[in-house]
Design a protein around this motif. Structure first.
Motif, PDB file in Angstrom:
ATOM      1  N   GLY A 248      42.253   0.791 -37.429  1.00  0.00           N
ATOM      2  CA  GLY A 248      41.445   0.779 -36.215  1.00  0.00           C
ATOM      3  C   GLY A 248      41.264  -0.638 -35.693  1.00  0.00           C
ATOM      4  O   GLY A 248      41.467  -0.921 -34.506  1.00  0.00           O
ATOM      5  N   THR A 249      40.918  -1.548 -36.592  1.00  0.00           N
ATOM      6  CA  THR A 249      40.714  -2.947 -36.183  1.00  0.00           C
ATOM      7  C   THR A 249      42.000  -3.547 -35.628  1.00  0.00           C
ATOM      8  O   THR A 249      41.998  -4.217 -34.591  1.00  0.00           O
ATOM      9  CB  THR A 249      40.209  -3.773 -37.378  1.00  0.00           C
ATOM     10  N   LEU A 250      43.125  -3.266 -36.312  1.00  0.00           N
ATOM     11  CA  LEU A 250      44.399  -3.854 -35.915  1.00  0.00           C
ATOM     12  C   LEU A 250      44.926  -3.265 -34.602  1.00  0.00           C
ATOM     13  O   LEU A 250      45.400  -3.999 -33.730  1.00  0.00           O
ATOM     14  CB  LEU A 250      45.423  -3.606 -37.038  1.00  0.00           C
ATOM     15  N   LEU A 251      44.829  -1.943 -34.423  1.00  0.00           N
ATOM     16  CA  LEU A 251      45.489  -1.274 -33.295  1.00  0.00           C
ATOM     17  C   LEU A 251      44.564  -0.995 -32.116  1.00  0.00           C
ATOM     18  O   LEU A 251      45.010  -0.973 -30.974  1.00  0.00           O
ATOM     19  CB  LEU A 251      46.131   0.046 -33.772  1.00  0.00           C
ATOM     20  N   VAL A 252      43.272  -0.733 -32.391  1.00  0.00           N
ATOM     21  CA  VAL A 252      42.340  -0.504 -31.280  1.00  0.00           C
ATOM     22  C   VAL A 252      41.846  -1.851 -30.785  1.00  0.00           C
ATOM     23  O   VAL A 252      41.850  -2.138 -29.589  1.00  0.00           O
ATOM     24  CB  VAL A 252      41.154   0.379 -31.718  1.00  0.00           C
TER      25      VAL A 252
ATOM     26  N   LEU B  87      51.609  -8.685 -25.684  1.00  0.00           N
ATOM     27  CA  LEU B  87      50.767  -9.010 -26.832  1.00  0.00           C
ATOM     28  C   LEU B  87      49.452  -9.653 -26.388  1.00  0.00           C
ATOM     29  O   LEU B  87      48.397  -9.393 -26.966  1.00  0.00           O
ATOM     30  CB  LEU B  87      51.526  -9.931 -27.793  1.00  0.00           C
ATOM     31  N   VAL B  88      49.526 -10.461 -25.326  1.00  0.00           N
ATOM     32  CA  VAL B  88      48.302 -11.058 -24.784  1.00  0.00           C
ATOM     33  C   VAL B  88      47.360  -9.950 -24.306  1.00  0.00           C
ATOM     34  O   VAL B  88      46.159  -9.968 -24.583  1.00  0.00           O
ATOM     35  CB  VAL B  88      48.619 -12.024 -23.620  1.00  0.00           C
ATOM     36  N   ALA B  89      47.941  -8.945 -23.605  1.00  0.00           N
ATOM     37  CA  ALA B  89      47.118  -7.822 -23.127  1.00  0.00           C
ATOM     38  C   ALA B  89      46.492  -7.088 -24.307  1.00  0.00           C
ATOM     39  O   ALA B  89      45.326  -6.688 -24.261  1.00  0.00           O
ATOM     40  CB  ALA B  89      47.966  -6.864 -22.293  1.00  0.00           C
ATOM     41  N   HIS B  90      47.262  -6.925 -25.397  1.00  0.00           N
ATOM     42  CA  HIS B  90      46.715  -6.235 -26.574  1.00  0.00           C
ATOM     43  C   HIS B  90      45.552  -7.012 -27.184  1.00  0.00           C
ATOM     44  O   HIS B  90      44.547  -6.428 -27.578  1.00  0.00           O
ATOM     45  CB  HIS B  90      47.789  -6.017 -27.632  1.00  0.00           C
ATOM     46  N   PHE B  91      45.680  -8.336 -27.265  1.00  0.00           N
ATOM     47  CA  PHE B  91      44.624  -9.142 -27.884  1.00  0.00           C
ATOM     48  C   PHE B  91      43.382  -9.226 -27.002  1.00  0.00           C
ATOM     49  O   PHE B  91      42.316  -9.617 -27.465  1.00  0.00           O
ATOM     50  CB  PHE B  91      45.120 -10.571 -28.162  1.00  0.00           C
ATOM     51  N   THR B  92      43.530  -8.890 -25.704  1.00  0.00           N
ATOM     52  CA  THR B  92      42.408  -9.062 -24.790  1.00  0.00           C
ATOM     53  C   THR B  92      41.268  -8.097 -25.127  1.00  0.00           C
ATOM     54  O   THR B  92      41.445  -6.890 -25.161  1.00  0.00           O
ATOM     55  CB  THR B  92      42.855  -8.847 -23.334  1.00  0.00           C
ATOM     56  N   ALA B  93      40.128  -8.675 -25.425  1.00  0.00           N
ATOM     57  CA  ALA B  93      38.873  -7.964 -25.658  1.00  0.00           C
ATOM     58  C   ALA B  93      37.807  -9.002 -25.331  1.00  0.00           C
ATOM     59  O   ALA B  93      38.152 -10.115 -24.918  1.00  0.00           O
ATOM     60  CB  ALA B  93      38.777  -7.488 -27.103  1.00  0.00           C
TER      61      ALA B  93
END
Lengths: 265, 118
Positions: free
Chosen positions: A78-82, A138-144
């Motif tokens: 969850g932490t890695l993918l969400v 990958l930048v979009a994925h890391f965005t939180a």
């Protein structure tokens, strides 16, 4: 370490001077080696108080996952993918309270809408005319929320052509902190007394409330936060399975309407 | 870490739920931001509303954890849970918005209260 020097150390970590950005100058050759920008980005997690907030939040998520009987691998994936604390909390707490997959998915989808404006705001900071869309996946994925806030602070001090590598490093560093904290929280909840277990679970609402309040600069944000807190207990009386959605849309819409009304025609 | 591999992974059904209700609902919005982001104005009304609703949903999550507490937190009486939020918020405001001070004072209030109750 004497008590005084310990207090000085703590004070130095949490006072504004600590928020200076410790990077090489923009035109420095230190930025040139390809992996160097990545490494500087990864190291930048040490110069932000938000790393501590992130750590605390994920310790809470790990503990919550344990107490609601999810596996450790489930919590880590969850932490890695969400990679969105609020979404993970909503997912865990709705599933644990007996909601169906569809109800959980709807609540999570709505909570995740806020990632959309974040991505929209973050990407132009590192996009160049020749940048391909796939370089930014990958930048979009890391965005939180953490990365979003830190990009505004860090990126002006990073050469434009090194920003994607820098953000990849920053994102990896933050995810690593999240993963370690998830495991620590899970194992702590498994082994601690009820008193400490409850203290760890209390970390999540406290750190979410204060980090959101800190980022709330406009009236609409403050109202949305306050009304959202007040409306949930009312909406939960409906017991619809979508209580969070009902209170969130109502409170958010009122906050937005008040903001527009104050702005005038 | 204790336990066997199957204990570590849990059942595959839960992992499928994670994918359908957790991973996909989040990545959809990120990838939409990536694909459509170029042409959107950050200050537009639609994005303002979306941000307000998202903030209110997050506030709802905070309230849900306190009103319907999970796991060990359910053993803490309600007035201590709500009191921790109020005391923490007061500390947060008094320290010029220090997240650290707010979390610390909220936790100390709850733990002290529990200790007094025995």
């Amino acid at each position: 370490m004497t008590q005084l020097s310990f207090i000085r150390l703590i004070a130095a970590r949490f006072t504004p001077s600590h928020f200076a950005v410790p990077f090489p100058p923009l035109d420095s050759p230190q930025w040139h080696p390809p992996l160097r920008a990545f490494a500087i980005g990864m190291g930048a997690v040490r110069s932000t108080i938000l790393s501590l907030v992130l750590f605390v939040t994920y310790v809470g998520i790990g503990a919550l996952a344990h107490d609601t009987h999810f596996s450790l691998a489930w919590a880590m994936m969850g932490t890695l993918l969400v990679w969105a604390g609020p979404a993970q909390i909503i997912l865990i707490s709705t599933l644990a309270s007996g909601a169906s997959i569809v109800q959980s998915a709807i609540a999570v989808t709505v909570s995740a809408i806020r990632l959309f404006p974040m991505v929209v705001a973050v990407l132009p900071m590192m996009r160049a005319p020749e940048t391909k869309r796939r370089q930014l996946v990958l930048v979009a994925h890391f965005t939180a929320v953490t990365l979003w806030v830190e990009c505004y602070r860090f990126l002006p001090h990073v050469p434009r052509d090194k920003r994607i590598a820098f953000v990849h490093g920053l994102g990896c560093g933050l995810v690593l902190i999240g993963l370690v904290a998830t495991v620590i929280g899970y194992e702590l909840a498994a082994n601690l007394t009820q008193t400490f277990g409850s203290a760890i679970l209390l970390l999540t609402p406290l750190s979410f409330l204060f980090s959101t309040a800190r980022n709330s600069k406009e009236l609409a944000d403050v109202l949305a936060l306050g009304l959202g807190l007040a409306f949930y207990p009312l909406a939960s009386l409906l017991n619809s399975g979508l209580d969070i959605l009902v209170s969130g849309v109502a409170a958010g819409t009122i906050a937005f309407a008040v903001h527009k009304w104050r702005e005038g025609p | 870490m204790s336990g066997t591999m199957s204990e570590f992974f849990g059942d595959w059904h839960a992992l499928l739920v994670l994918l359908l209700a957790g991973v996909i609902p989040n990545q959809i919005w990120r990838m939409l931001g990536l694909w459509l982001g170029g042409g959107l104005d950050e200050g537009s009304d639609l994005l303002m509303w979306v941000k307000a609703v998202a903030t209110a949903i997050l506030a709802g999550v905070i309230a849900q954890i306190l009103v319907q507490p999970p796991g060990a937190l359910a053993s803490v009486p309600g007035f201590l849970r709500y009191g921790a939020l109020v005391v923490g918020f007061a500390a947060f405001m008094l320290t010029r918005r220090s997240i650290f001070a707010g979390v610390l004072c909220g936790e100390i209030f709850m733990l002290t209260g529990r200790w007094f109750l025995g």
